[in-house]
Design an enzyme around this catalytic site. Structure first.
Site, PDB file in Angstrom:
ATOM      1  CE  LYS A   1     -17.072   6.213   2.006  1.00 46.77           C
ATOM      2  NZ  LYS A   1     -16.716   4.829   2.190  1.00 46.77           N
TER       3      LYS A   1
ATOM      4  N   GLY B   1     -23.281  -0.191   4.478  1.00 45.35           N
ATOM      5  CA  GLY B   1     -24.293   0.557   4.127  1.00 45.35           C
ATOM      6  C   GLY B   1     -24.222   0.899   2.771  1.00 45.35           C
TER       7      GLY B   1
ATOM      8  CB  ALA C   1     -20.519   1.064  -0.549  1.00 41.18           C
ATOM      9  CG  ASP C   2     -18.242   3.604   5.467  1.00 38.69           C
ATOM     10  OD1 ASP C   2     -17.216   3.975   4.792  1.00 38.69           O
ATOM     11  OD2 ASP C   2     -18.520   3.187   6.523  1.00 38.69           O
ATOM     12  CB  THR C   3     -17.531  -1.971   5.234  1.00 42.47           C
ATOM     13  OG1 THR C   3     -18.262  -2.183   3.845  1.00 42.47           O
ATOM     14  CG2 THR C   3     -17.478  -3.346   6.023  1.00 42.47           C
TER      15      THR C   3
END
Length: 189
Positions: free
Chosen positions: A52, A105, A68-70
């Site tokens: 991203k 992250g 960011a990623d969850t």
């Protein structure tokens, strides 16, 4: 001062950056968020956060970009956002009465530097009835969230215990993100 860009349309990440007092722009990455089954949950969230950030960095080479990623992980299985109500119900049934991990992250990236990290938080759910699951799904809240729940919303009613960074479960470990941004010369308030 460098321009700061959030590579996400997540209203929760926006709220957290606002809370910290940052001045920033939003340019959402339109990469397809697919979990790579060959990577661990920690590797997945970091890889997706990097993708991203890279996507937006290419368009804004002078900016500092946050990606960011969850994801939610239980019994080694990664749960992203549900495709539909049926998958949301399946995920909530899977989490019911158990402890799972929520990993977020984060990549902070400039033209010549990148720092990627993740935070992992343990969340334990109460045992849920099918009626509770069905009613929650009908609110629409779980349909755009990893693991099919929002801890900052009605999904909080399912949480028995949390061990770790609450804000990471919301979508951005803001305290650590602030510290990393400061090393890039970006400061809040």
């Amino acid at each position: 001062m460098n321009q700061l860009i959030l590579a996400s349309q997540s209203p929760r990440r926006k709220e957290l950056l606002d809370l910290a007092g940052f001045s920033y722009d939003i340019q959402a990455s339109h990469l397809k968020e697919e979990i790579n089954r060959n990577l661990s949950p920690a590797e997945n969230v970091q890889w997706l956060a990097e993708q991203k950030a890279n996507d937006i960095q290419r368009l804004n080479p002078k900016a500092v970009v946050i990606g960011a990623d969850t994801i939610v992980a239980i019994d080694g299985k990664c749960l992203g956002k549900p495709k539909d109500k049926k998958e949301a119900a399946f995920m909530l049934q899977l989490l019911s009465g158990k402890t799972h991990q929520v990993l977020t992250g984060v990549t902070v990236q400039s033209e010549n530097r990148k720092e990627t990290f993740y935070e992992q938080t343990e969340v334990t759910f109460w045992t849920l009835t099918q009626n509770e699951i069905d009613r929650y799904i009908e609110t629409g809240e779980p349909l755009d969230k990893a693991g099919s729940y929002g801890i900052q919303g009605k999904g909080a009613l399912f949480v028995q215990k949390i061990d770790g960074d609450y804000f990471s479960v919301v979508g951005l470990p803001i305290a650590k993100t602030v510290r990393v941004l400061e090393t890039f010369g970006i400061t809040p308030f």
